[in-house]
Design a protein around this motif. Structure first.
Motif, PDB file in Angstrom:
ATOM      1  N   VAL A  11       0.853  -1.189   0.000  1.00  0.00           N
ATOM      2  CA  VAL A  11       0.000   0.000   0.000  1.00  0.00           C
ATOM      3  C   VAL A  11       0.893   1.244   0.000  1.00  0.00           C
ATOM      4  O   VAL A  11       2.044   1.178   0.431  1.00  0.00           O
ATOM      5  CB  VAL A  11      -0.948   0.024   1.223  1.00  0.00           C
ATOM      6  N   THR A  50      -1.303  -1.264  -4.252  1.00  0.00           N
ATOM      7  CA  THR A  50      -2.755  -1.402  -4.122  1.00  0.00           C
ATOM      8  C   THR A  50      -3.261  -0.465  -3.045  1.00  0.00           C
ATOM      9  O   THR A  50      -2.483   0.044  -2.235  1.00  0.00           O
ATOM     10  CB  THR A  50      -3.147  -2.845  -3.742  1.00  0.00           C
ATOM     11  N   LEU A  51      -4.548  -0.261  -3.016  1.00  0.00           N
ATOM     12  CA  LEU A  51      -5.139   0.605  -1.987  1.00  0.00           C
ATOM     13  C   LEU A  51      -5.525  -0.177  -0.742  1.00  0.00           C
ATOM     14  O   LEU A  51      -5.784   0.412   0.302  1.00  0.00           O
ATOM     15  CB  LEU A  51      -6.360   1.332  -2.544  1.00  0.00           C
ATOM     16  N   THR A  52      -5.581  -1.503  -0.851  1.00  0.00           N
ATOM     17  CA  THR A  52      -5.927  -2.329   0.306  1.00  0.00           C
ATOM     18  C   THR A  52      -4.755  -3.218   0.658  1.00  0.00           C
ATOM     19  O   THR A  52      -4.058  -3.723  -0.213  1.00  0.00           O
ATOM     20  CB  THR A  52      -7.154  -3.208   0.027  1.00  0.00           C
ATOM     21  N   SER A  53      -4.564  -3.430   1.925  1.00  0.00           N
ATOM     22  CA  SER A  53      -3.458  -4.250   2.410  1.00  0.00           C
ATOM     23  C   SER A  53      -3.793  -5.728   2.262  1.00  0.00           C
ATOM     24  O   SER A  53      -4.942  -6.136   2.408  1.00  0.00           O
ATOM     25  CB  SER A  53      -3.184  -3.935   3.877  1.00  0.00           C
ATOM     26  N   VAL A  82      -7.229  -7.050   8.478  1.00  0.00           N
ATOM     27  CA  VAL A  82      -7.385  -6.041   9.516  1.00  0.00           C
ATOM     28  C   VAL A  82      -8.500  -6.514  10.442  1.00  0.00           C
ATOM     29  O   VAL A  82      -9.615  -6.767   9.999  1.00  0.00           O
ATOM     30  CB  VAL A  82      -7.742  -4.669   8.897  1.00  0.00           C
TER      31      VAL A  82
END
Length: 171
Positions: free
Chosen positions: A40, A116-119, A123
């Motif tokens: 990210v 990417t925008l998401t890990s 979470v």
């Protein structure tokens, strides 16, 4: 018999042609290993390669993703050169090519980094849920004792009614 001979000859020729047309192999470690391969924006990335030899250092270029230049220094890990850089928080999602050039200048190694925008790491939620109801053992012990007493009375009354019904007295 002739059919088997043709098949074996064709297979042998195909294997020979594939081995001749393949690029010279420097081993599996000739690539630029990027870890993690997906990150990210703002994340840290480690890069290593064994293509520069046991004592070879390299200079890396991550300017495609906006991180600029970095150094790969020799390490004790199987003669690999290792370096790190941080992906800028302003990096846009996409696949970027990371390049390293050995210090002797004769070899350039490439690897891919996906932003990417998401890990990829899951979470998990933390903390409590604010429902307004409160916990079982809230701050007021008098209300807790009253609740326990109400439950005890309900249990005793239910038992008495079931016992009466079993005897046939009815409600």
């Amino acid at each position: 018999m002739r059919r088997i001979a043709r098949l074996l000859t064709g297979t042998a020729l195909a294997v020979a042609a594939a081995s001749l047309s393949a690029a010279p192999a420097f081993g599996d470690d000739a690539d630029l290993e990027v870890y993690p391969s997906s990150v990210v924006p703002g994340g840290s990335v480690s890069v290593n390669t064994a293509a520069c030899g046991d004592d070879g250092a390299a200079s890396g270029d991550a300017s495609a993703v906006g991180a600029g230049h970095f150094t790969l220094a020799p390490s004790t890990d199987d003669g690999k050169a290792i370096g790190q850089f941080r992906v800028p928080p302003s990096a846009q999602p996409g696949t970027y090519e990371i390049v390293a050039r050995c210090s002797d200048g004769d070899r350039e190694i490439r690897g891919d980094l996906v932003v990417t925008l998401t890990s990829a790491d899951p979470v998990y939620p933390r903390g409590s849920v604010k429902t307004g109801v409160g916990g079982a053992l809230g701050p007021d012990p008098v209300q807790t004792a009253a609740g326990v007493a109400a439950l005890a009375v309900a249990a005793a009354g239910g038992t008495w009614l079931l016992h009466r019904r079993a005897r046939g007295d009815g409600f």
